[in-house]
Design a protein around this motif. Structure first.
Motif, PDB file in Angstrom:
ATOM      1  N   UNK A   1       0.808  -1.225   0.000  1.00 32.65           N
ATOM      2  CA  UNK A   1       0.000   0.000   0.000  1.00 32.65           C
ATOM      3  C   UNK A   1       0.836   1.268   0.000  1.00 32.65           C
ATOM      4  N   UNK A   2       2.174   1.120   0.054  1.00 36.59           N
ATOM      5  CA  UNK A   2       3.099   2.268   0.102  1.00 36.59           C
ATOM      6  C   UNK A   2       2.684   3.194   1.264  1.00 36.59           C
ATOM      7  N   UNK A   3       2.567   4.511   0.995  1.00 38.53           N
ATOM      8  CA  UNK A   3       2.081   5.391   2.067  1.00 38.53           C
ATOM      9  C   UNK A   3       0.605   5.737   1.821  1.00 38.53           C
ATOM     10  N   UNK A   4       0.296   6.139   0.563  1.00 36.28           N
ATOM     11  CA  UNK A   4      -1.043   6.657   0.266  1.00 36.28           C
ATOM     12  C   UNK A   4      -2.139   5.662   0.651  1.00 36.28           C
ATOM     13  N   UNK A   5      -2.048   4.446   0.114  1.00 37.31           N
ATOM     14  CA  UNK A   5      -3.151   3.514   0.344  1.00 37.31           C
ATOM     15  C   UNK A   5      -3.071   2.790   1.684  1.00 37.31           C
ATOM     16  N   UNK A   6      -1.904   2.829   2.320  1.00 35.70           N
ATOM     17  CA  UNK A   6      -1.823   2.248   3.665  1.00 35.70           C
ATOM     18  C   UNK A   6      -2.639   3.102   4.643  1.00 35.70           C
ATOM     19  N   UNK A   7      -2.737   4.382   4.333  1.00 38.21           N
ATOM     20  CA  UNK A   7      -3.474   5.278   5.228  1.00 38.21           C
ATOM     21  C   UNK A   7      -4.904   5.502   4.724  1.00 38.21           C
ATOM     22  N   UNK A   8      -5.041   5.713   3.399  1.00 38.23           N
ATOM     23  CA  UNK A   8      -6.378   6.013   2.851  1.00 38.23           C
ATOM     24  C   UNK A   8      -7.341   4.829   2.957  1.00 38.23           C
ATOM     25  N   UNK A   9      -6.886   3.639   2.545  1.00 37.43           N
ATOM     26  CA  UNK A   9      -7.828   2.506   2.447  1.00 37.43           C
ATOM     27  C   UNK A   9      -8.377   2.049   3.798  1.00 37.43           C
ATOM     28  N   UNK A  10      -7.543   1.971   4.859  1.00 34.68           N
ATOM     29  CA  UNK A  10      -8.146   1.619   6.155  1.00 34.68           C
ATOM     30  C   UNK A  10      -9.193   2.651   6.601  1.00 34.68           C
ATOM     31  N   UNK A  11      -9.007   3.916   6.203  1.00 32.15           N
ATOM     32  CA  UNK A  11     -10.022   4.918   6.550  1.00 32.15           C
ATOM     33  C   UNK A  11     -11.329   4.630   5.795  1.00 32.15           C
ATOM     34  N   UNK A  12     -11.195   4.335   4.506  1.00 31.60           N
ATOM     35  CA  UNK A  12     -12.388   4.011   3.715  1.00 31.60           C
ATOM     36  C   UNK A  12     -13.046   2.738   4.258  1.00 31.60           C
ATOM     37  N   UNK A  13     -12.213   1.724   4.569  1.00 34.75           N
ATOM     38  CA  UNK A  13     -12.738   0.453   5.098  1.00 34.75           C
ATOM     39  C   UNK A  13     -13.486   0.698   6.420  1.00 34.75           C
ATOM     40  N   UNK A  14     -12.947   1.586   7.245  1.00 34.76           N
ATOM     41  CA  UNK A  14     -13.577   1.906   8.533  1.00 34.76           C
ATOM     42  C   UNK A  14     -14.911   2.618   8.313  1.00 34.76           C
ATOM     43  N   UNK A  15     -14.955   3.479   7.279  1.00 38.92           N
ATOM     44  CA  UNK A  15     -16.222   4.157   6.949  1.00 38.92           C
ATOM     45  C   UNK A  15     -17.267   3.112   6.546  1.00 38.92           C
ATOM     46  N   UNK A  16     -16.826   2.072   5.818  1.00 39.82           N
ATOM     47  CA  UNK A  16     -17.758   1.015   5.387  1.00 39.82           C
ATOM     48  C   UNK A  16     -18.231   0.216   6.624  1.00 39.82           C
ATOM     49  N   UNK A  17     -17.306  -0.079   7.556  1.00 41.14           N
ATOM     50  CA  UNK A  17     -17.706  -0.745   8.811  1.00 41.14           C
ATOM     51  C   UNK A  17     -18.719   0.123   9.590  1.00 41.14           C
ATOM     52  N   UNK A  18     -18.504   1.432   9.549  1.00 41.33           N
ATOM     53  CA  UNK A  18     -19.395   2.342  10.279  1.00 41.33           C
ATOM     54  C   UNK A  18     -20.813   2.261   9.709  1.00 41.33           C
ATOM     55  N   UNK A  19     -20.895   2.133   8.378  1.00 40.31           N
ATOM     56  CA  UNK A  19     -22.191   1.961   7.720  1.00 40.31           C
ATOM     57  C   UNK A  19     -22.769   0.583   8.052  1.00 40.31           C
ATOM     58  N   UNK A  20     -21.919  -0.455   7.949  1.00 43.35           N
ATOM     59  CA  UNK A  20     -22.297  -1.861   8.172  1.00 43.35           C
ATOM     60  C   UNK A  20     -22.858  -2.062   9.584  1.00 43.35           C
ATOM     61  N   UNK A  21     -22.247  -1.377  10.557  1.00 43.44           N
ATOM     62  CA  UNK A  21     -22.681  -1.524  11.954  1.00 43.44           C
ATOM     63  C   UNK A  21     -23.837  -0.598  12.310  1.00 43.44           C
ATOM     64  N   UNK A  22     -24.324   0.157  11.329  1.00 37.96           N
ATOM     65  CA  UNK A  22     -25.509   1.004  11.548  1.00 37.96           C
ATOM     66  C   UNK A  22     -25.257   2.235  12.399  1.00 37.96           C
ATOM     67  N   UNK A  23     -24.018   2.678  12.448  1.00 37.21           N
ATOM     68  CA  UNK A  23     -23.707   3.869  13.258  1.00 37.21           C
ATOM     69  C   UNK A  23     -24.362   5.114  12.662  1.00 37.21           C
ATOM     70  N   UNK A  24     -24.403   5.181  11.341  1.00 34.99           N
ATOM     71  CA  UNK A  24     -25.026   6.332  10.673  1.00 34.99           C
ATOM     72  C   UNK A  24     -25.337   5.959   9.227  1.00 34.99           C
ATOM     73  N   UNK A  25     -26.105   6.821   8.565  1.00 36.44           N
ATOM     74  CA  UNK A  25     -26.394   6.573   7.145  1.00 36.44           C
ATOM     75  C   UNK A  25     -25.152   6.914   6.315  1.00 36.44           C
ATOM     76  N   UNK A  26     -25.173   6.457   5.051  1.00 32.66           N
ATOM     77  CA  UNK A  26     -24.021   6.759   4.179  1.00 32.66           C
ATOM     78  C   UNK A  26     -23.859   8.268   4.012  1.00 32.66           C
ATOM     79  N   UNK A  27     -25.005   8.957   3.870  1.00 30.59           N
ATOM     80  CA  UNK A  27     -24.920  10.416   3.679  1.00 30.59           C
ATOM     81  C   UNK A  27     -24.316  11.081   4.917  1.00 30.59           C
ATOM     82  N   UNK A  28     -24.726  10.598   6.101  1.00 28.45           N
ATOM     83  CA  UNK A  28     -24.226  11.211   7.342  1.00 28.45           C
ATOM     84  C   UNK A  28     -22.719  10.965   7.492  1.00 28.45           C
TER      85      UNK A  28
END
Ligand code: CAA
Length: 283
Positions: A186-213
């Motif tokens: 993942x070099x630097x860019x995707x080592x940091x960016x992708x876990x953030x995106x993945x965490x956003x998907x977990x946040x949606x998956x766990x029902x913490x908020x809507x995608x828009x929120x």
């Protein structure tokens, strides 16, 4: 090591963007793809981008014509025999990349640099498919290429300093900013960016908020130009999953485990903007 002629392999979103910025910077460019329709689509994206620049008075019509005259279509990797550098921007798949690099190694002149725009795969492993690992390097552009300033430059284990310097000069000529990084998943860019995106998907998956929120929180709260779920759709969910899997395999740490919701969307063929549906609907 003077670079005059460039070949870009893969006429998709990234490849056509790279070809465009190279032609705009004065290089002769061969844009290569195995599919005729991909080449046609790539050229039409470039033409549209340049026309937009003309209408915004950023370039003149005669400059647009000159830039387009520097671009040629190529349907054979054998055309690499004419160039000083090849920038590979094919799909993110190690088997395909090593096959392409093996062929490029046969055709490109011995002085030619072989660069990959891979977003996470090991440059050292790609280089091992050639007989010139010292001339293999990563040149990771960001999407959309004509707009984003960064090029992450990845040294493989054997990359020569001279090759690194030539690529650094070229990146500056493209009016981009080179940043040197080492060869880790993942070099630097995707080592940091992708876990953030993945965490956003977990946040949606766990029902913490809507995608828009979720997107609104990151846009307004962190000043990101796009929310992470919109950005995931923009990058392509298949690419996001592939990069998360590369991080997970490469580090073996559970913190990189791709969210099951991401896997589900990819299995459904909901790959984001390019297929008309991802977290959002684009139809
Ligand atoms: N191609 C070319 N130019 C484009 C473009 C595209 N696809 N999209 C937008 N632009 C240009 C516009 O023409 C406009 O140009 P001018 O300033 O000359 O007028 C400029 O970009 C701004 O566009 P807009 O005003 O339409 O929209 P915006 O201000 O919302 O910006 C954006 C659009 C630049 C895409 C912005 O939303 C952004 O920065 N998003 C985040 C992009 C990002 O994070 N990219 C990295 C992805 S990760 C990656 O690429 C690496 C990987 O390995 C996965």
């Amino acid at each position: 090591m003077e670079i005059k002629k460039v070949m870009v392999v893969g006429a998709g979103q990234m490849g056509s963007g790279i070809a465009q910025v190279c032609a705009q910077a004065g290089y002769q460019v061969l844009l290569n793809d195995v599919k005729e329709e991909s080449l046609a689509r790539g050229f039409s994206i470039i033409e549209k981008n340049l026309s937009r620049q003309v209408s915004k008075e950023k370039i003149r019509e005669d400059e647009k014509v000159l830039i387009l005259s520097r671009l040629e279509k190529s349907s054979s990797l054998q055309d690499a025999e004419q160039v000083d550098i090849v920038i590979e921007a094919a799909v993110e798949n190690m088997e395909i990349k090593t096959k392409i690099f093996g062929e490029l190694d046969q055709f490109a002149p011995s002085h030619a640099i072989l660069a990959s725009n891979t977003s996470s795969l090991p440059i050292t492993e790609i280089a091992a498919a050639t007989s010139r690992p010292e001339k293999v390097i990563g040149m990771h552009f960001m999407n959309p290429v004509p707009v984003m300033k960064l090029v992450e430059i990845i040294r493989g284990l054997a990359t020569d300093d001279e090759v690194y310097q030539a690529v650094e000069v070229m990146t500056n000529t493209l009016k981009k900013v080179p940043v040197e990084v080492n060869d880790f998943p993942g070099f630097v860019s995707n080592r940091i960016l992708m876990p953030m995106i993945n965490e956003a998907i977990y946040t949606l998956y766990e029902g913490v908020a809507t995608k828009e929120a979720i997107d609104e929180v990151m846009k307004l709260g962190m000043n990101h130009p796009m929310g992470p779920l919109t950005l995931a759709d923009f990058i392509g969910l298949d690419t996001c999953l592939y990069i998360m899997e590369t991080l997970h395999d490469g580090f073996g740490d559970d913190k990189y485990r791709p969210c099951p919701l991401l896997r589900k969307y990819v299995k459904a063929g909901w790959l984001g903007k390019k297929t008309g549906r991802g977290f959002y609907n684009y139809q």
